[in-house]
Design a protein around this motif. Structure first.
Motif, PDB file in Angstrom:
ATOM      1  N   HIS A 112      10.910  33.503 -14.923  1.00  0.00           N
ATOM      2  CA  HIS A 112      11.487  33.726 -13.594  1.00  0.00           C
ATOM      3  C   HIS A 112      13.008  33.540 -13.728  1.00  0.00           C
ATOM      4  O   HIS A 112      13.466  32.571 -14.347  1.00  0.00           O
ATOM      5  N   HIS A 113      13.756  34.468 -13.137  1.00  0.00           N
ATOM      6  CA  HIS A 113      15.212  34.453 -13.297  1.00  0.00           C
ATOM      7  C   HIS A 113      15.835  33.106 -12.892  1.00  0.00           C
ATOM      8  O   HIS A 113      16.768  32.617 -13.543  1.00  0.00           O
ATOM      9  N   ILE A 114      15.304  32.501 -11.825  1.00  0.00           N
ATOM     10  CA  ILE A 114      15.885  31.237 -11.341  1.00  0.00           C
ATOM     11  C   ILE A 114      15.564  30.083 -12.298  1.00  0.00           C
ATOM     12  O   ILE A 114      16.382  29.169 -12.477  1.00  0.00           O
ATOM     13  N   GLY A 116      15.543  30.451 -15.372  1.00  0.00           N
ATOM     14  CA  GLY A 116      16.600  30.662 -16.366  1.00  0.00           C
ATOM     15  C   GLY A 116      17.905  29.997 -15.931  1.00  0.00           C
ATOM     16  O   GLY A 116      18.494  29.217 -16.686  1.00  0.00           O
ATOM     17  N   HIS A 117      18.347  30.288 -14.700  1.00  0.00           N
ATOM     18  CA  HIS A 117      19.611  29.691 -14.230  1.00  0.00           C
ATOM     19  C   HIS A 117      19.546  28.163 -14.333  1.00  0.00           C
ATOM     20  O   HIS A 117      20.506  27.517 -14.739  1.00  0.00           O
ATOM     21  N   ILE A 118      18.426  27.579 -13.940  1.00  0.00           N
ATOM     22  CA  ILE A 118      18.282  26.117 -13.991  1.00  0.00           C
ATOM     23  C   ILE A 118      18.416  25.633 -15.441  1.00  0.00           C
ATOM     24  O   ILE A 118      19.147  24.681 -15.736  1.00  0.00           O
ATOM     25  N   THR A 300      26.881  32.802 -14.764  1.00  0.00           N
ATOM     26  CA  THR A 300      26.432  34.145 -14.373  1.00  0.00           C
ATOM     27  C   THR A 300      25.349  34.616 -15.345  1.00  0.00           C
ATOM     28  O   THR A 300      25.076  33.963 -16.353  1.00  0.00           O
ATOM     29  N   ASP A 301      24.728  35.763 -15.021  1.00  0.00           N
ATOM     30  CA  ASP A 301      23.523  36.176 -15.743  1.00  0.00           C
ATOM     31  C   ASP A 301      23.738  36.316 -17.256  1.00  0.00           C
ATOM     32  O   ASP A 301      24.707  36.929 -17.706  1.00  0.00           O
ATOM     33  N   ASN A 302      22.804  35.754 -18.005  1.00  0.00           N
ATOM     34  CA  ASN A 302      22.858  35.800 -19.475  1.00  0.00           C
ATOM     35  C   ASN A 302      21.460  35.522 -20.004  1.00  0.00           C
ATOM     36  O   ASN A 302      20.626  34.941 -19.304  1.00  0.00           O
TER      37      ASN A 302
END
Ligand code: KG4
Ligand code: ZN
Length: 333
Positions: A112-114, A116-118, A300-302
Motif C-alpha cells: 500500500h502506497h501509504i 511505503g511513505h510510513i 516524495t514518491d520513491n
C-alpha cells in the motif's frame, strides 16, 4: 542471509525502482520524475503519466540493478505499489512486477502506497513502537497508530481535501508553478501571517478539513483581483501555511497524549514542508517525544520506501500472486 527486495513504485508521476536490503539499507534508488512534463498542464495528466511509465520502467530497473551491482539472482522478492494512485500508472508497475516475479521465480509483495511513505522513516532509523504517524501527501492526511511492524490503525483522516491537494490548489490561484507545495513553503518563509483566514476544523476528533481554508484563499484572491488590489503572495502563503501547520501540530499532539505514544514519525510528500517539520520538531522537544522525519528525497514518491515496507510485509507473509490487481483507493489496513 540478507533479504534483498526489488521495489517498484509508479502510482503517480514518478517511475521509481529501488533495491533495499533488510528493510533498512538503500542499495540503489532510481527516481525518474515526470514533473517537468506535467508542469505545463498545471497538474498530472494520467494518460501521459502511464505512457511515460511504459517508456521508462525497464530503463529504470536496469539502472537500479547496475547502481547496486546486483543481478536477478541476488533478489529475494519483487515488491510493488498496488494502490492507491492513478490506475493507469499503477498498472504499469504492477504488470512489470508480476512479469519479473513470474520470469525470475520470485515472491510478489503488494505494498500500500501509504505503508511505503510510513516506512521511509525506517530508512532513517528503525521504527520504535508504539508510534504515531502523521501522513500528509497529495492524496492523504491521516493519523495512524502503529503498535508493531505492519500494524496500522487509522485514528483520523481528512473529511475533504488532502493537505497536499489544498497546497496545490492555493498555489495555482496564486499563479505559482506545479507542484505548488514547495513554492508555497518557500514563500511562507518570507512573509508575515497578515491575512484573515478561517481556522481549519478544530474539534475533539482527529479528523482534518482543509477545503474551507482553501476556498477562503481562492475567494480572497478572486475578490482582490476584481477590486484591482495587489495580493501580497508571501503574506498570504505564510497565513495559509501557519493555519495548516498549527492544526496539524495541535491534533497530532492531542492524539499522542491520549494514546500514550511518545514516538512521532512524519510521512508523505508534505513531510518535505519546512514549516511543518520545524513545528513538529519543536512540539516533540517540548514534550520529550522522539521525532523522525525522512530526508527530503524520501518524502516524495520513491521506490526505496516501498522496499523498506516490503521487507516487513514479506516477513509477515503478505504475498501476492499473479491475480493481484491495482486499486485507485483503499484504506491502509
Ligand atoms: O507523497 P507525494 O509525492 O505524492 C502523493 O502520494 O500524493 O506528495 C505530493 C504532494 C503534492 O501535493 C506536493 O505539493 C506536496 O506533496 N509537497 C509539499 C512540499 N513538497 C511536496 N507540500 C508542502 N510543502 C512542501 N515543501
Ligand atoms: Zn505519495
Amino acid at each position: 542471509m540478507s533479504t534483498i527486495i526489488l521495489a517498484i513504485e509508479t502510482s503517480c508521476d514518478e517511475t521509481s525502482v529501488s533495491l533495499i536490503k533488510d528493510g533498512t539499507d538503500i542499495l540503489s534508488n532510481v527516481v525518474l520524475s515526470q514533473m517537468d512534463i506535467h508542469a505545463s498542464y498545471g497538474g498530472v495528466v494520467p494518460e501521459i503519466a502511464s505512457r511515460n511509465h511504459v517508456e521508462n520502467i525497464t530503463i529504470v530497473i536496469d539502472k537500479a540493478l547496475n547502481d547496486a551491482c546486483l543481478s536477478k539472482d541476488d533478489i529475494t522478492a519483487i515488491a510493488v505499489t498496488y494502490g492507491p494512485g492513478l490506475v493507469g500508472s499503477l498498472l504499469i508497475g504492477l504488470q512489470t512486477a508480476k512479469t519479473l516475479a513470474w520470469a525470475w521465480d520470485k515472491r510478489l509483495v503488494p505494498i500500500h502506497h501509504i505503508a511505503g511513505h510510513i516506512y521511509a522513516n525506517n530508512l532513517v532509523e528503525p521504527l520504535k513502537f508504539p508510534l504515531m504517524a502523521l501522513v500528509v501527501s497529495g492524496g492523504h492526511t491521516e493519523l495512524i497508530l502503529m503498535k508493531d511492524h505492519y500494524q496500522f490503525e487509522k485514528i483520523g483522516g481528512t473529511l475533504d481535501d488532502a493537505v497536499g491537494e489544498a497546497y496545490d490548489k492555493v498555489a495555482r490561484v496564486l499563479g505559482l508553478p506545479y507542484p505548488g507545495g514547495p513554492a508555497i513553503d518557500k514563500l511562507a518563509a518570507e512573509g508575515e501571517p497578515s491575512y484573515d483566514l478561517p481556522t481549519p476544523l478544530d474539534d475533539d476528533s482527529y479528523n482534518f478539513s482543509f477545503s474551507g481554508l482553501k476556498s477562503a484563499v481562492i475567494n480572497l484572491v478572486n475578490t482582490e483581483k476584481m477590486k484591482n488590489n495587489k495580493i501580497n503572495k508571501a503574506n498570504l502563503a505564510t497565513t495559509f501555511q501557519t493555519k495548516v501547520v498549527n492544526i496539524l501540530t495541535k491534533k497530532t499532539l492531542r492524539a499522542m497524549k491520549s494514546y500514550g505514544v511518545s514516538n512521532l514519525i512524519l510521512a508523505g510528500g508534505v513531510a518535505a514542508n519546512k514549516g511543518l517539520r520545524n513545528s513538529l520538531e519543536q512540539m516533540c522537544i517540548e514534550n520529550n517525544y522522539h521525532f523522525t522525519v525522512p530526508p527530503f528525497n524520501l518524502c516524495t514518491d520513491n521506490a526505496a520506501m516501498i522496499g523498506a515496507a516490503a521487507y516487513y510485509a514479506y516477513k509477515n507473509n503478505v504475498w501476492g500472486d499473479l491475480t493481484l490487481n491495482c486499486v485507485s483507493s483503499e484504506e491502509l489496513k
